[in-house]
Enzyme design. Structure first.
Site, mmCIF file in Angstrom:
data_model
loop_
_atom_site.group_PDB
_atom_site.id
_atom_site.type_symbol
_atom_site.label_atom_id
_atom_site.label_comp_id
_atom_site.label_asym_id
_atom_site.label_seq_id
_atom_site.Cartn_x
_atom_site.Cartn_y
_atom_site.Cartn_z
ATOM 1 N N LYS B 16 0.838 -1.322 -0.080
ATOM 2 C CA LYS B 16 0.005 -0.167 0.042
ATOM 3 C C LYS B 16 0.891 1.129 0.101
ATOM 4 O O LYS B 16 2.012 1.308 0.355
ATOM 5 C CB LYS B 16 -0.836 0.021 1.316
ATOM 6 C CG LYS B 16 -2.537 0.397 1.354
ATOM 7 C CD LYS B 16 -3.203 0.086 0.390
ATOM 8 C CE LYS B 16 -4.644 -0.080 0.718
ATOM 9 N NZ LYS B 16 -5.561 -0.624 -0.346
ATOM 10 N N GLY B 128 -23.315 4.584 2.241
ATOM 11 C CA GLY B 128 -22.178 5.366 1.456
ATOM 12 C C GLY B 128 -22.512 5.181 0.071
ATOM 13 O O GLY B 128 -21.926 4.153 -0.455
ATOM 14 N N GLY B 130 -21.220 6.151 -2.612
ATOM 15 C CA GLY B 130 -19.834 6.691 -3.465
ATOM 16 C C GLY B 130 -19.933 5.598 -4.437
ATOM 17 O O GLY B 130 -20.835 5.013 -5.090
ATOM 18 N N ASN B 131 -18.539 5.400 -5.155
ATOM 19 C CA ASN B 131 -18.123 4.642 -6.048
ATOM 20 C C ASN B 131 -18.772 3.278 -5.934
ATOM 21 O O ASN B 131 -19.538 2.825 -6.736
ATOM 22 C CB ASN B 131 -16.715 4.646 -6.504
ATOM 23 C CG ASN B 131 -16.518 4.026 -7.644
ATOM 24 O OD1 ASN B 131 -16.974 4.407 -8.781
ATOM 25 N ND2 ASN B 131 -15.299 3.106 -7.749
ATOM 26 N N ALA B 132 -18.281 2.648 -4.995
ATOM 27 C CA ALA B 132 -18.495 1.016 -4.693
ATOM 28 C C ALA B 132 -20.112 0.970 -4.301
ATOM 29 O O ALA B 132 -20.931 0.017 -4.876
ATOM 30 C CB ALA B 132 -17.673 0.464 -3.874
ATOM 31 N N GLY B 133 -20.643 1.835 -3.404
ATOM 32 C CA GLY B 133 -21.968 1.814 -3.229
ATOM 33 C C GLY B 133 -22.922 2.042 -4.138
ATOM 34 O O GLY B 133 -23.822 0.987 -4.301
#
Lengths: 106, 326
Positions: B16, B128, B130-133
């Site tokens: 990471k 959430g 957002g992108n994934a949600g």
């Protein structure tokens, strides 16, 4: 800094309290109440380390393997100057971690 | 990342990286200088046989493209596989965009089979959006026939028990930068959303959302963790006791790194797969991973997170041993 207080804790009592803690809990010495508070551990790395230890124990892994898997094998830290549009410079800190490469590269 | 790569059994070690900065305060030019500056720092530690960064929070395909370009400028050689999450014209993979949510949806499909839940018409709530949600909402509806009844973002949430059209909510969110006020819905707080009686809950926002304090109120049958670390260890025990099947983060959201791995494989081959091929391979990886974890949880009588750790840690430990490290 506000005033500090010396708090004396009975170590036997403390270890008794610690035994009674569940795995996700930790003790916090509270300067606010001058006593001990129990709070949930919310640091993600510490939680992950604790969960690893529990899995390792279930799997019967030896101590050295468990300790090896608890830490990143390589960590790089950089100081990175960034030129801003207004001509100023921001000094930033950058990181790269290669946690474990036993199964392949990062 | 080490446990995530291991649980889906892709041959990567896990790493990471990051920069301490608020990217929302940077101009596009500043972002480009930062991406290139970061690559100049780390280039000597990276390589297709050494370490390959993939996108994470705030690193979109454009940023990945700048980093790949800087690496090639430094090394004076074509090396698209040194970075994944690239735009498709630069060697990115089909299907990378929705991979995280899609992997989670495949896990939900397998989990539903195990608990005998019919997904067609079952309800879902997304914390959430957002992108994934957002992708979880649309793919959950498309692939599994789940009905979205509530969704939230950092400013709060919306609910309609009769169902919310995921695509329309995505459009609304794009235009207004929030889900709040979406026509035909009532307002609901993030805390209330988590405690709704739904079949599938997708914690897709932040860490530590389900804690010892609210875990007893969670009524979902399946909690599919698209976010990292949404559930604390104490909450895990409570959910397990109450029969909530948790699909732990590093299993449920491993679809992203899996398709990053596919991207690197395609770059190495210099031959590119169709979208159907990517999705088929992803499905196979996620299905196998879910079943490995589920079987471990049954065999060892532990909750799903502990089972996922056990599967992942064992594979890494075996490799450490084979290498003679321990």
């Amino acid at each position: 800094m506000g005033p500090t207080h010396m708090v004396t804790i009975d170590t036997d009592l403390l270890s008794e309290i610690c035994k009674g803690l569940s795995d996700g809990m930790m003790l916090l010495l509270s300067t606010r109440t001058g006593g001990i508070e129990m709070v949930e551990e919310l640091n993600p790395f510490k939680i992950a380390q604790k969960q690893l230890e529990m899995a390792a124990a279930k799997l019967g892994l030896d101590k050295a393997t468990t300790e090896l898997l608890k830490w990143p094998m390589k960590e790089y830290v950089y100081t990175l100057p960034l030129k801003m549009d207004d001509g100023s410079t921001k000094i930033l800190h950058a990181y790269r971690v290669q946690y474990n490469n036993a199964r392949g590269h990062g | 990342m080490t446990w995530k790569c291991s649980v889906v059994d892709i041959p990567l070690g896990g790493g990471k990286g990051g920069v301490t900065v608020d990217p929302k305060k940077l101009s596009i030019d500043e972002k480009q200088r930062l991406a290139r500056g970061y690559m100049r720092c780390v280039a000597s530690e990276l390589g297709v046989m050494k370490d390959v960064p993939a996108p994470d929070v705030y690193t979109d395909p454009q940023i990945m493209a700048w980093m790949m370009d800087e690496y090639e400028v430094i090394m004076r050689v074509s090396h698209p596989g040194v970075i994944t999450g690239k735009p498709i014209p630069l060697g990115g993979s089909q299907g990378r965009g929705d991979a995280t949510a899609r992997g989670g949806i495949y896990c939900v499909r397998e989990a539903a089979k195990k608990i005998g839940m019919k997904t067609q018409g079952a309800t879902m709530a997304i914390q959430g959006f957002g992108n994934a949600g957002q992708f979880a909402a649309s793919l959950g509806s498309e692939i599994l026939g789940l009905k979205l009844i509530a969704a939230s973002d950092s400013q709060g949430g919306v609910i309609n028990e009769k169902g919310i059209d995921p695509k329309a909510l995505m459009e609304y969110k794009k235009k207004n930068d929030k889900v709040g006020g979406f026509p035909g819905t009532r307002a609901i707080s993030n805390e209330e959303l988590l405690e709704l009686k739904v079949d599938v809950l997708f914690p897709s926002a932040l860490e530590n959302q389900i804690t010892a304090k609210n875990a007893k109120n969670i009524k979902a049958r399946i909690s599919c963790e698209l976010a990292n670390g949404p559930t604390t260890p104490d909450a895990d025990e409570i959910l397990h006791k109450n029969g909530v099947l948790v699909l732990p983060d590093f299993l449920a959201n491993a679809g992203g790194v899996t398709v990053s791995y596919f991207e690197q494989v395609q770059n190495t081959y210099n031959y590119y797969w169709t979208l159907e091929e990517v999705q088929k391979q992803l499905d196979a990886k996620m299905t196998k991973a879910f079943n490995d974890v589920y079987d471990m949880s049954q065999k060892e009588k532990v909750h799903m997170r502990m089972a996922a750790y056990m599967v992942a840690v064992k594979r890494v430990a075996d490799c450490c041993k084979l290498r003679g490290w321990v």
